[in-house]
Design an enzyme around this catalytic site. Structure first.
Site, PDB file in Angstrom:
ATOM      1  N   SER A  61     -26.626  31.182  17.503  1.00 40.01           N
ATOM      2  CA  SER A  61     -27.016  32.450  18.092  1.00 40.01           C
ATOM      3  C   SER A  61     -27.464  33.503  17.237  1.00 40.01           C
ATOM      4  CB  SER A  61     -25.898  33.108  18.957  1.00 40.01           C
ATOM      5  OG  SER A  61     -25.761  32.429  20.273  1.00 40.01           O
ATOM      6  N   LYS A  64     -30.841  34.808  17.636  1.00 43.06           N
ATOM      7  CA  LYS A  64     -31.303  35.652  18.535  1.00 43.06           C
ATOM      8  C   LYS A  64     -31.766  37.110  17.926  1.00 43.06           C
ATOM      9  CE  LYS A  64     -28.749  33.349  22.114  1.00 43.06           C
ATOM     10  NZ  LYS A  64     -27.603  32.961  22.001  1.00 43.06           N
ATOM     11  N   TYR A 185     -36.401  28.102  21.842  1.00 42.20           N
ATOM     12  CA  TYR A 185     -34.787  28.613  21.708  1.00 42.20           C
ATOM     13  C   TYR A 185     -34.063  27.701  20.983  1.00 42.20           C
ATOM     14  CZ  TYR A 185     -30.150  29.890  23.056  1.00 42.20           C
ATOM     15  OH  TYR A 185     -28.690  29.955  22.825  1.00 42.20           O
ATOM     16  N   TYR A 237     -20.564  38.737  21.859  1.00 40.48           N
ATOM     17  CA  TYR A 237     -20.461  38.220  23.328  1.00 40.48           C
ATOM     18  C   TYR A 237     -19.289  39.123  23.908  1.00 40.48           C
ATOM     19  CZ  TYR A 237     -22.053  34.202  20.675  1.00 40.48           C
ATOM     20  OH  TYR A 237     -22.825  33.326  19.839  1.00 40.48           O
ATOM     21  N   VAL A 255     -22.226  30.104  17.100  1.00 42.04           N
ATOM     22  CA  VAL A 255     -21.162  28.868  17.555  1.00 42.04           C
ATOM     23  C   VAL A 255     -21.028  27.915  16.160  1.00 42.04           C
ATOM     24  CG1 VAL A 255     -20.751  29.101  20.015  1.00 42.04           C
ATOM     25  CG2 VAL A 255     -22.652  27.364  18.979  1.00 42.04           C
TER      26      VAL A 255
HETATM   27  N1  GLN Z   1     -27.531  27.003  20.705  1.00 40.76           N
HETATM   28  C1  GLN Z   1     -26.370  27.448  21.414  1.00 40.76           C
HETATM   29  C2  GLN Z   1     -26.395  27.646  22.875  1.00 40.76           C
HETATM   30  O1  GLN Z   1     -27.336  27.886  23.309  1.00 40.76           O
HETATM   31  C3  GLN Z   1     -26.081  28.893  21.094  1.00 40.76           C
HETATM   32  C4  GLN Z   1     -24.990  29.642  21.392  1.00 40.76           C
HETATM   33  C5  GLN Z   1     -23.915  30.557  20.469  1.00 40.76           C
HETATM   34  O2  GLN Z   1     -24.208  30.434  19.228  1.00 40.76           O
HETATM   35  N2  GLN Z   1     -23.202  31.257  20.856  1.00 40.76           N
HETATM   36  O3  GLN Z   1     -25.312  27.249  23.380  1.00 40.76           O
END
Ligand code: GLN
Length: 305
Positions: A61, A64, A185, A237, A255
């Site tokens: 993530s 992003k 993505y 988050y 994650v």
């Molecule tokens: N690639 C992961 C997903 O889309 C990224 C999520 C994350 O790092 N929170 O679930």
């Protein structure tokens, strides 16, 4: 500084047992849960590292942040936020709930719905290859590549993100090809970084978007301001509020176990610790940042000393 980092590491290690590696992307479950590392790069480019700071892991993530910067630079603020809000969601990163029930727009660009929307803007504007090159530049790390195994593992297990993407299409938010947007993505999530690369990106953002040594502008100043603000309110988050109180440094987690933290005008901090808490944030990483924030007085609302 070196002693402070070693101490942070020792504190973080105490919490590893309470966390788990992400397993919904099977390849991520193969990480060594006990890995832990922290890297700091200061504005004079002094680099301090403790623990596993050269281990490659996927950015997940945290990509992003990079994708949002690219979108702001290519499409501009108005276009980016025409179909996306900038409010914390209070829900899990991969939640569909509010997107369907309470809002027509993704809450923010740091949750999956928002980042898939961002990918939709970019898919016809920029190639993945150019995004990868840009990631190398802003992280000051030429070793970044796409981790093919993690990419394939997520592609084979992305029903939820696919559902989010089609829901976005049904609402007229995602106007580009759904599968291509999803693919971009997930490719961006699969970039392999280190705690050092995250610290590199951190110091570029902390110093307003310029390369700390050459002074060359890498990120548009306005984009820097926007991403740091959104990291502060939404970067962790549904743990963003408590994290802001305890740590008070704009940060973004993934994650894969990474955390990017941007201590304004002072330092970039990169963390690797794949054991996650229930919200998907590195459990030891959060504790280490809390310690660093207190010890180095990095909280953005720290009392004057
Ligand atoms: N690639 C992961 C997903 O889309 C990224 C999520 C994350 O790092 N929170 O679930």
């Amino acid at each position: 500084m070196q002693n402070v980092l070693e101490e942070a590491l020792a504190i973080g290690r105490r919490y590893i047992a309470q966390g788990e590696c992400a397993s919904y992307i099977p390849e991520l479950a193969r990480a060594d849960k006990n890995s832990l590392g922290v890297c700091v790069i200061t504005r004079s480019m002094d680099r301090y590292a403790a623990g596993d700071t050269k281990t490659r892991f996927t950015i997940q993530s945290i990509s992003k942040v990079i994708s949002l910067v690219i979108a702001l630079q290519h499409c501009g603020f108005d276009r980016v936020f025409e179909k996306m809000n900038m409010e914390p969601s209070g829900d899990a990163f991969n939640s569909l709930l509010k997107l369907d029930m309470a809002s027509d727009k993704p809450f923010n660009p740091m949750i999956n719905a928002g980042a898939i929307t961002t990918a939709g803007y970019l898919v016809s504007e920029v190639s993945f290859d150019d995004m990868l090159k840009y990631a190398r530049k802003v992280c000051m790390d030429d070793g970044i590549v796409m981790d093919q195994k993690v990419y394939e593992s997520e592609m084979a297990n992305c029903a939820r993100n696919r559902a989010i993407a089609y829901l976005l299409q049904s609402k007229g938010i995602l106007e580009s090809d759904v599968e291509k947007s999803l693919d971009l993505y997930i490719r961006m999530c699969s970039l392999s970084v280190t705690a050092e690369s995250l610290a590199g990106l951190g110091i570029v953002l902390a110093t307003g978007g310029r390369h700390p040594e050459t002074g060359v502008r890498l990120v548009d100043a306005e984009a820097v301001r926007i991403v740091k603000t959104i990291m502060l309110t939404c970067g962790m988050y549904d743990g963003s509020g408590e994290f802001a109180v305890r740590v008070g440094i704009p940060s973004k987690s993934g994650v894969g176990g990474g955390i990017l933290a941007v201590a304004e005008k002072r330092m970039g901090i990169g963390i690797y610790g794949p054991a996650l808490d229930a919200k998907g944030n590195s459990i030891a990483g959060c504790r280490m940042l809390e310690y660093l924030s207190k010890t180095l007085n990095l909280h953005m609302f720290a009392a004057e000393t």
